[in-house]
Design a protein around this motif. Structure first.
Motif, mmCIF file in Angstrom:
data_model
loop_
_atom_site.group_PDB
_atom_site.id
_atom_site.type_symbol
_atom_site.label_atom_id
_atom_site.label_comp_id
_atom_site.label_asym_id
_atom_site.label_seq_id
_atom_site.Cartn_x
_atom_site.Cartn_y
_atom_site.Cartn_z
ATOM 1 N N LEU A 69 -37.488 -96.011 32.252
ATOM 2 C CA LEU A 69 -37.512 -94.642 31.748
ATOM 3 C C LEU A 69 -38.885 -94.017 31.947
ATOM 4 O O LEU A 69 -39.011 -92.859 32.365
ATOM 5 N N GLY A 70 -39.937 -94.795 31.672
ATOM 6 C CA GLY A 70 -41.293 -94.306 31.880
ATOM 7 C C GLY A 70 -41.596 -94.058 33.351
ATOM 8 O O GLY A 70 -42.262 -93.075 33.708
ATOM 9 N N LEU A 71 -41.117 -94.937 34.237
ATOM 10 C CA LEU A 71 -41.334 -94.734 35.670
ATOM 11 C C LEU A 71 -40.624 -93.474 36.155
ATOM 12 O O LEU A 71 -41.175 -92.699 36.936
ATOM 13 N N TYR A 106 -48.719 -88.850 42.525
ATOM 14 C CA TYR A 106 -47.515 -89.650 42.299
ATOM 15 C C TYR A 106 -47.859 -91.027 41.742
ATOM 16 O O TYR A 106 -47.241 -91.503 40.791
ATOM 17 N N GLY A 107 -48.831 -91.685 42.332
ATOM 18 C CA GLY A 107 -49.210 -93.022 41.868
ATOM 19 C C GLY A 107 -49.681 -93.024 40.430
ATOM 20 O O GLY A 107 -49.282 -93.868 39.626
ATOM 21 N N ALA A 108 -50.544 -92.065 40.101
ATOM 22 C CA ALA A 108 -51.081 -92.009 38.743
ATOM 23 C C ALA A 108 -49.986 -91.699 37.727
ATOM 24 O O ALA A 108 -49.927 -92.311 36.648
ATOM 25 N N CYS A 109 -49.111 -90.779 38.052
ATOM 26 C CA CYS A 109 -48.047 -90.421 37.108
ATOM 27 C C CYS A 109 -47.063 -91.571 36.904
ATOM 28 O O CYS A 109 -46.607 -91.817 35.781
ATOM 29 N N VAL A 110 -46.740 -92.290 37.975
ATOM 30 C CA VAL A 110 -45.817 -93.416 37.844
ATOM 31 C C VAL A 110 -46.445 -94.516 36.995
ATOM 32 O O VAL A 110 -45.811 -95.079 36.098
ATOM 33 N N LEU A 111 -47.709 -94.839 37.253
ATOM 34 C CA LEU A 111 -48.363 -95.888 36.481
ATOM 35 C C LEU A 111 -48.541 -95.491 35.020
ATOM 36 O O LEU A 111 -48.319 -96.306 34.116
ATOM 37 N N GLY A 113 -46.677 -93.330 33.354
ATOM 38 C CA GLY A 113 -45.352 -93.312 32.742
ATOM 39 C C GLY A 113 -44.844 -94.711 32.438
ATOM 40 O O GLY A 113 -44.287 -94.970 31.373
ATOM 41 N N GLY A 114 -45.025 -95.648 33.371
ATOM 42 C CA GLY A 114 -44.611 -97.023 33.130
ATOM 43 C C GLY A 114 -45.375 -97.661 31.992
ATOM 44 O O GLY A 114 -44.813 -98.352 31.141
#
Length: 133
Positions: A69-71, A106-111, A113-114
């Motif tokens: 969900l976070g990702l 994208y990388g920062a937001c995915v990390l 969020g996860g």
């Protein structure tokens, strides 16, 4: 995409190395416990003690669900940030700097969020343990 493969390969290599070391350390600990127990005690004596504490809850589904969900939320947030800050990315005339900025967003937001999903699952688990005690 190449940056993701490099990161994934590094994570796999370090994960395997960590698990190998953990395997040898746990083996040594088990051998020490067996030597300490000797012939006078059997493993059933420890069922109610400190060595055996079964959990009535399994939080693996919660952890994986919160992580995914976070990702997903991180990807969606990254997409919105790219839409707002890098309009030239979608018009087709982007340069190297725009592509790098989009990759970082994208990388920062995915990390983030996860990580946020895992923190939320930890807080939920902590509340459940408090309720059960």
């Amino acid at each position: 995409m190449e940056e993701l493969m490099i990161g994934a390969n590094m994570a796999i290599v370090f994960g395997v190395i960590y698990k190998v070391f953990e395997l040898f350390v746990c083996r040594r600990e088990r051998m020490m416990l067996i030597e300490k127990m000797g012939d006078k005690q059997v493993p059933e004596t420890f069922k109610n003690g400190i060595m055996y504490c079964p959990s009535s809850f399994s939080f693996s589904g919660l952890r994986i669900g919160c992580l995914l969900l976070g990702l997903g939320a991180g990807l969606l947030t990254g997409y919105f940030l790219v839409c707002v800050t890098q309009q030239s990315y979608f018009s087709g005339n982007e340069g190297w700097a725009v592509n790098e900025a989009v990759s970082i967003i994208y990388g920062a937001c995915v990390l983030l969020g996860g990580g946020l999903g895992l923190v939320i699952s930890y807080l939920i688990e902590k509340e459940q343990w408090k309720k059960n005690k």
